[in-house]
Design an enzyme around this catalytic site. Sequence first.
Site, mmCIF file in Angstrom:
data_model
loop_
_atom_site.group_PDB
_atom_site.id
_atom_site.type_symbol
_atom_site.label_atom_id
_atom_site.label_comp_id
_atom_site.label_asym_id
_atom_site.label_seq_id
_atom_site.Cartn_x
_atom_site.Cartn_y
_atom_site.Cartn_z
ATOM 1 N N LYS A 225 0.861 -1.182 0.000
ATOM 2 C CA LYS A 225 0.000 0.000 0.000
ATOM 3 C C LYS A 225 0.895 1.228 0.000
ATOM 4 C CE LYS A 225 -2.633 -3.272 2.186
ATOM 5 N NZ LYS A 225 -2.155 -4.583 2.668
ATOM 6 N N ASP A 230 3.840 14.169 -5.264
ATOM 7 C CA ASP A 230 4.868 15.136 -5.673
ATOM 8 C C ASP A 230 6.259 14.796 -5.157
ATOM 9 O OD1 ASP A 230 3.034 16.623 -7.089
ATOM 10 O OD2 ASP A 230 2.658 18.059 -5.476
ATOM 11 N N LYS A 399 -0.374 -4.022 11.115
ATOM 12 C CA LYS A 399 0.872 -4.783 11.104
ATOM 13 C C LYS A 399 1.960 -3.881 11.689
ATOM 14 C CE LYS A 399 -1.670 -5.640 7.135
ATOM 15 N NZ LYS A 399 -2.403 -6.784 7.456
ATOM 16 N N ASP A 404 12.120 -2.920 21.786
ATOM 17 C CA ASP A 404 12.744 -2.104 22.832
ATOM 18 C C ASP A 404 12.155 -0.695 22.835
ATOM 19 O OD1 ASP A 404 14.195 -4.329 23.545
ATOM 20 O OD2 ASP A 404 15.946 -3.788 22.349
#
Length: 479
Positions: A225, A230, A399, A404
């Site tokens: 995706k 520009d 996702k 850490d």
Amino acid sequence: MDYHDPYFFGYVLGFIHLLGTGAAIHALLTVRTSQGAIAWAMPLLFIPYFTLLPYLVFGRSSFDAYIKARRQANQEMRIAIGDLNWRPWMEEAVAARRSEAYAALRAMPKLGNMPALANNKVKLLINGEETFGAIFQAIREAKKTILVQFFIIHDDKLGRELQSLLLEKAAEGVAIFVLYDRIGSHALPGAYIDKLRDGGVQIKAFATRGGWLNRFQINFRNHRKIVVVDGLKGYIGGHNVGDEYMGLKPPLAPWRDTHVQVIGPVVACLQESFAEDWFWATRELPPLSLPDEFPEDGVLCQLLTSGPADAQETCSLFFVEAIHAAEERVWITSPYFIPDEAVTAALTLAVLRGVDVRLLLPSRPDHYVVYAASSLYAFDAVRAGVRVFRYEPGFLHQKVVLVDNEITAIGSANLDNRSFRLNFELMLLTVDSDFSSQVESMLTADFNLAREISVQESHETRRLHQLGMRVARLISPIL
């Protein structure tokens, strides 16, 4: 031919078994993993009447001819880009390598064949309204080029809003390029595409290969995706174009997903990723744009592209490396959890090192077989010491990886076999404590809306459900 001959059906069955044996041998020689090879070979040998056609559609995962063609196209694309003297990030790459944060990425730049780049601005977009509000505003402000790539585009309210905006900008003279996946967007009507094309938008479908036989091949989906406006602003994440991603379609509503807006040199990498897929579809390069100047400071970012034509299993190795890098915690969210042996081992070792290992999965299924297989893997993970949560309010599709207090990854890759080996995926890695803190706050809010799976629950599942989950896991390598 005498169909009443008592031997006729015997000949037919024998011929089918011969084809099944040949297909089983092909699976053993070409499927990348031993689990996947066995999952195909055994049914092809013993019940070829039911498995030959599915193997034609879903199998042949190495698909050598396609991979060679894709690699050749990628090489041609890089040569074409080289002729443009497209090297927009040299100073930012040098600055990245000199920074203390660079060591946190370790193998990632070599794994993804993209440089880590300094001086980027990133913004977290934590739902459909924020994501498409930002994307549509950027499109309205476009002056030169718009690159759009989605796995799914629907002809619904959101899809028609995108269509209207693109037609408006095309009428103003903006060059617009749209790429959609032919399988993911199988329901997109021709009238929607024709209207865009007639309005001056260049729109193409991403398909595996040409040829009659390959019309049945639905693996190697382009799950990326991307929106770039520009050459200034880029967008990457988990959202597709459809009303469900705005939380408007029960029973999966509200929809939980995450996107990122990025400004800076890594936007050039997003353009290269789009150019690679566009070149495969058209054998032409889209225009590549650069801003007059990049931000003077900001976040260290790297774009990680992965796909079945890679020399190694990039996506799986990314998850393994991210988990191994964790010293204090690794939090992962994914709609699907079908790990391979390497990822399973990495999660187990992280637990043994004392790392806070958490997985956030959906509580509602969008694909029942995948959900059943994911559930069994989740129970195994819980028994290994991983904390596994199910998001309660709606469907979880984001996702996200948090390692850490500095490293994050957000994009399109799921924690499953399809993303590891079959799909073209894209993740944006960042190394920045402030941005990681924002991601931590977002995920903490998600975990607070989730139910943790207990070890007791993993033992109390009904026998019939366990059987269903085990059957689903048996075929999970080919899902």
